[in-house]
Scaffold this active site. Structure first.
Site, PDB file in Angstrom:
ATOM      1  N   ASP A 100     -18.938   3.769 -35.007  1.00 53.21           N
ATOM      2  CA  ASP A 100     -17.171   2.971 -35.248  1.00 53.21           C
ATOM      3  C   ASP A 100     -17.742   1.127 -35.873  1.00 53.21           C
ATOM      4  O   ASP A 100     -17.330   1.242 -37.131  1.00 53.21           O
ATOM      5  CB  ASP A 100     -16.761   3.391 -33.875  1.00 53.21           C
ATOM      6  CG  ASP A 100     -15.463   3.800 -34.852  1.00 53.21           C
ATOM      7  OD1 ASP A 100     -15.043   3.727 -35.972  1.00 53.21           O
ATOM      8  OD2 ASP A 100     -13.977   3.466 -33.892  1.00 53.21           O
ATOM      9  N   GLU A 125      -9.219  -0.718 -38.060  1.00 56.25           N
ATOM     10  CA  GLU A 125      -8.463   0.046 -37.132  1.00 56.25           C
ATOM     11  C   GLU A 125      -9.483  -0.755 -35.435  1.00 56.25           C
ATOM     12  O   GLU A 125      -8.459  -0.663 -34.546  1.00 56.25           O
ATOM     13  CB  GLU A 125      -9.161   1.961 -36.806  1.00 56.25           C
ATOM     14  CG  GLU A 125      -8.589   2.194 -35.330  1.00 56.25           C
ATOM     15  CD  GLU A 125      -9.150   3.215 -35.825  1.00 56.25           C
ATOM     16  OE1 GLU A 125      -9.428   3.955 -36.101  1.00 56.25           O
ATOM     17  OE2 GLU A 125      -8.220   3.871 -34.545  1.00 56.25           O
ATOM     18  N   ASP A 188     -10.590   2.949 -42.021  1.00 56.15           N
ATOM     19  CA  ASP A 188     -11.059   3.406 -40.827  1.00 56.15           C
ATOM     20  C   ASP A 188     -12.527   3.665 -40.845  1.00 56.15           C
ATOM     21  O   ASP A 188     -12.840   5.096 -40.991  1.00 56.15           O
ATOM     22  CB  ASP A 188     -10.258   5.388 -41.170  1.00 56.15           C
ATOM     23  CG  ASP A 188     -10.374   5.166 -39.565  1.00 56.15           C
ATOM     24  OD1 ASP A 188     -11.253   5.318 -39.079  1.00 56.15           O
ATOM     25  OD2 ASP A 188      -9.357   6.857 -39.177  1.00 56.15           O
ATOM     26  N   ILE A 190     -14.651   5.474 -39.208  1.00 60.70           N
ATOM     27  CA  ILE A 190     -15.111   7.127 -38.535  1.00 60.70           C
ATOM     28  C   ILE A 190     -13.393   7.451 -38.240  1.00 60.70           C
ATOM     29  O   ILE A 190     -12.805   7.146 -37.570  1.00 60.70           O
ATOM     30  CB  ILE A 190     -15.913   6.558 -37.317  1.00 60.70           C
ATOM     31  CG1 ILE A 190     -16.797   5.969 -37.522  1.00 60.70           C
ATOM     32  CG2 ILE A 190     -15.791   8.043 -37.281  1.00 60.70           C
ATOM     33  CD1 ILE A 190     -18.352   6.624 -36.557  1.00 60.70           C
ATOM     34  N   ASP A 191     -13.134   7.696 -38.930  1.00 66.64           N
ATOM     35  CA  ASP A 191     -11.873   8.757 -38.935  1.00 66.64           C
ATOM     36  C   ASP A 191     -12.145  10.238 -38.784  1.00 66.64           C
ATOM     37  O   ASP A 191     -13.400  11.122 -38.943  1.00 66.64           O
ATOM     38  CB  ASP A 191     -11.134   9.316 -40.245  1.00 66.64           C
ATOM     39  CG  ASP A 191     -10.222   9.991 -39.868  1.00 66.64           C
ATOM     40  OD1 ASP A 191      -8.910   9.230 -38.946  1.00 66.64           O
ATOM     41  OD2 ASP A 191      -9.396  10.625 -40.489  1.00 66.64           O
ATOM     42  N   THR A 193     -13.274  10.345 -34.969  1.00 67.02           N
ATOM     43  CA  THR A 193     -13.871  10.367 -33.566  1.00 67.02           C
ATOM     44  C   THR A 193     -14.466  11.633 -32.950  1.00 67.02           C
ATOM     45  O   THR A 193     -15.123  11.816 -32.210  1.00 67.02           O
ATOM     46  CB  THR A 193     -14.124   9.277 -32.542  1.00 67.02           C
ATOM     47  OG1 THR A 193     -12.735   9.287 -32.483  1.00 67.02           O
ATOM     48  CG2 THR A 193     -13.613   8.033 -33.853  1.00 67.02           C
ATOM     49  N   ASP A 340      -5.078   6.095 -41.881  1.00 66.15           N
ATOM     50  CA  ASP A 340      -5.432   7.516 -41.630  1.00 66.15           C
ATOM     51  C   ASP A 340      -5.228   8.039 -42.504  1.00 66.15           C
ATOM     52  O   ASP A 340      -5.150   9.560 -42.188  1.00 66.15           O
ATOM     53  CB  ASP A 340      -4.686   7.816 -40.332  1.00 66.15           C
ATOM     54  CG  ASP A 340      -5.759   7.166 -39.390  1.00 66.15           C
ATOM     55  OD1 ASP A 340      -6.963   7.624 -39.005  1.00 66.15           O
ATOM     56  OD2 ASP A 340      -5.208   7.351 -37.946  1.00 66.15           O
TER      57      ASP A 340
HETATM   58  P1  AMP Z   1      -7.152  14.687 -37.238  1.00 62.06           P
HETATM   59  O1  AMP Z   1      -9.083  14.275 -37.376  1.00 62.06           O
HETATM   60  O2  AMP Z   1      -7.201  15.551 -38.203  1.00 62.06           O
HETATM   61  O3  AMP Z   1      -6.858  14.985 -35.839  1.00 62.06           O
HETATM   62  O4  AMP Z   1      -6.558  13.039 -37.092  1.00 62.06           O
HETATM   63  C1  AMP Z   1      -8.131  12.035 -36.326  1.00 62.06           C
HETATM   64  C2  AMP Z   1      -6.911  10.700 -36.270  1.00 62.06           C
HETATM   65  O5  AMP Z   1      -5.747  11.494 -35.844  1.00 62.06           O
HETATM   66  C3  AMP Z   1      -7.713   9.661 -35.819  1.00 62.06           C
HETATM   67  O6  AMP Z   1      -8.500   8.950 -36.344  1.00 62.06           O
HETATM   68  C4  AMP Z   1      -6.410   9.237 -34.812  1.00 62.06           C
HETATM   69  O7  AMP Z   1      -5.876   8.059 -35.209  1.00 62.06           O
HETATM   70  C5  AMP Z   1      -5.556  10.079 -35.157  1.00 62.06           C
HETATM   71  N1  AMP Z   1      -4.710  10.313 -33.352  1.00 62.06           N
HETATM   72  C6  AMP Z   1      -5.495   9.649 -32.407  1.00 62.06           C
HETATM   73  N2  AMP Z   1      -4.229  10.192 -31.147  1.00 62.06           N
HETATM   74  C7  AMP Z   1      -3.489  11.073 -31.954  1.00 62.06           C
HETATM   75  C8  AMP Z   1      -2.159  11.536 -31.634  1.00 62.06           C
HETATM   76  N3  AMP Z   1      -1.678  11.495 -29.989  1.00 62.06           N
HETATM   77  N4  AMP Z   1      -1.799  12.202 -32.357  1.00 62.06           N
HETATM   78  C9  AMP Z   1      -2.289  12.584 -33.800  1.00 62.06           C
HETATM   79  N5  AMP Z   1      -3.235  11.668 -34.572  1.00 62.06           N
HETATM   80  C10 AMP Z   1      -3.768  11.150 -33.307  1.00 62.06           C
HETATM   81 MG    MG Z   2      -8.286   7.550 -38.479  1.00 64.17          MG
END
Ligand code: AMP
Ligand code: MG
Length: 403
Positions: A100, A125, A188, A190-191, A193, A340
């Site tokens: 990251d 981030e 981001d 690493i989107d 993680t 994001d």
């Molecule tokens: P996804 O892989 O589509 O589930 O989304 C990933 C992103 O969701 C990550 O980069 C985080 O920034 C974000 N994220 C982290 N915690 C939460 C949460 N509680 N609800 C929704 N998104 C989140």
């Molecule tokens: Mg992200």
């Protein structure tokens, strides 16, 4: 001279008797001319030539692609080592921490090197707060090593070797607040993680805002199949992975393999039939309400089961028609961040799709680090959007009344 006045302008001519084409977005400036003197034929509707002068962000796009690809290389190296390691170290979060920070440092360093500007602004981030602590000494050392290796491996030894302090400074360039004026990079590093740790999907997501609008976006998705996710066979060695999606305002969306194949233009699925449409959602149930999306899908008449993948790789997959709908409904109280969605948003929009909040309102990236919406995000093509929006609103009401 500031970076905007250096930006070249692209001229496009449209022949139309209507208003501007949908694809022409601001900040473009335009003027219209009659196509022929009005006395030539007074009985036919007058066709106007609209000359649109839109900003070209070619140079910024090249730098964005280069930095995201190199950051992806660093992440791949870390993920490979992680997946080879034993079960115990897999529950350790430090590999993702290293990747990251390393990814953010690389993007920050390359953007500044390729596009020198006094007004460089990056909304990202991570920041160096934790890394400066005594207990992070070893991690910082590892990050610095990795960044130097990655840059040198790409022939960028003119900016390496970097010291640990150089790395911390590069990471902290990402503290910008963004906003409605000027240009801001949005990253981001690493989107996804959680996907990264599992060995699944993740993305390096980089976008540029100009006067509050997303004007370019790049998604590097190291584990996304080059062919459709629907047909991918992970056990077939012929099935290649590693995609780089990129888009510039008014110029379309394209895909390349991360190792640099020729470029192909992509378009969203043209379907207007929900029965043919599959939908994406988060792999993690904690990130999006799976029960609500399944209610929406049922109402809409979607037959296929959800395709659950991590990160903005979902936007990339949707932009090339692997599926037609993406539903994201975080649980109450979660605040969406601009990094994001910014890159994914333009990758889909330039491929002919549309992303809005659950009320059908456009996403506003001009308000700083947060998107400030609490209803969720829905993404699809233009034809399906009205019926999707109706199903979303009915389902939200039904879910609320059942609580
Ligand atoms: P996804 O892989 O589509 O589930 O989304 C990933 C992103 O969701 C990550 O980069 C985080 O920034 C974000 N994220 C982290 N915690 C939460 C949460 N509680 N609800 C929704 N998104 C989140
Ligand atoms: Mg992200």
């Amino acid at each position: 001279m500031n970076s905007i006045s250096q930006t070249p302008v692209r001229l496009r001519i449209f022949h139309t008797n209507h208003s501007l084409p949908r694809s022409v977005s601001k900040p473009s400036f335009f003027f219209s001319l009659p196509s022929s003197p009005s006395h030539c034929n007074s009985t036919t509707p007058q066709v106007r030539r609209i000359v649109v002068a839109s900003m070209s962000y070619d140079k910024q796009l090249d730098a964005a692609k280069k930095s995201a690809s190199l950051a992806a290389r660093l992440c791949q190296k870390v993920q490979k080592a992680l997946l080879k390691s034993d079960v115990q170290s897999k529950s350790d979060k430090s590999p993702v921490t290293v990747a990251d920070y390393g990814s953010q440092a690389i993007v920050s360093l390359i953007l500044e090197k390729e596009l020198p500007s006094v007004s460089f602004s990056l909304v990202a981030e991570e920041d160096s707060g934790d890394l400066r602590k005594e207990e992070s000494k070893e991690t910082l050392h590892r990050i610095t090593e990795l960044v130097n290796e990655t840059l040198a491996g790409d022939g960028m030894s003119d900016i390496s070797p970097l010291s640990e302090e150089d790395i911390l400074i590069a990471i902290d360039k990402g503290k910008s607040e963004g906003g409605p004026h000027g240009q801001h990079w949005v990253l981001d590093p690493i989107d996804g993680t959680k996907g990264f740790l599992r060995g699944d999907q993740y993305a390096i997501a980089l976008a540029l805002l100009d006067e509050g609008k997303v004007v370019l976006g790049v998604l590097a998705c190291p584990n996304l199949p080059l062919g459709s996710v629907a047909c991918h066979d992970q056990h077939n060695p012929e099935s290649k992975v590693g995609c780089l999606f990129f888009a510039q305002v008014d110029a379309g969306t394209y895909i390349q393999s991360l190792d640099g194949s020729s470029t192909t233009k992509v378009l969203v699925s043209p379907t207007d039939n929900p029965e043919e449409a599959s939908f994406f959602e988060s792999f993690e149930a904690a990130h999006s309400m799976h029960d609500l999306s399944s209610m929406i899908a049922r109402k809409l008449g979607v037959k296929a089961p959800p395709v659950r993948i991590d990160s903005q790789a979902k936007y990339g997959a949707l932009s090339r028609g692997d599926g037609a709908i993406y539903l994201r409904f975080p649980h109450k109280g979660y605040r969406e961040k601009i990094w994001d969605h910014a890159a994914g948003y333009i990758v889909v929009a330039e491929a002919g799709g549309i992303a809005t909040d659950a009320g059908g309102n456009p996403l506003d990236f001009s308000r700083g680090r947060y998107l400030d919406l609490d209803t969720g995000i829905i993404v699809t093509n233009q034809k399906l959007m009205p019926s999707l929006l109706k199903a979303v609103q009915e389902s939200i009401k039904e879910k609320a009344s059942s609580l």
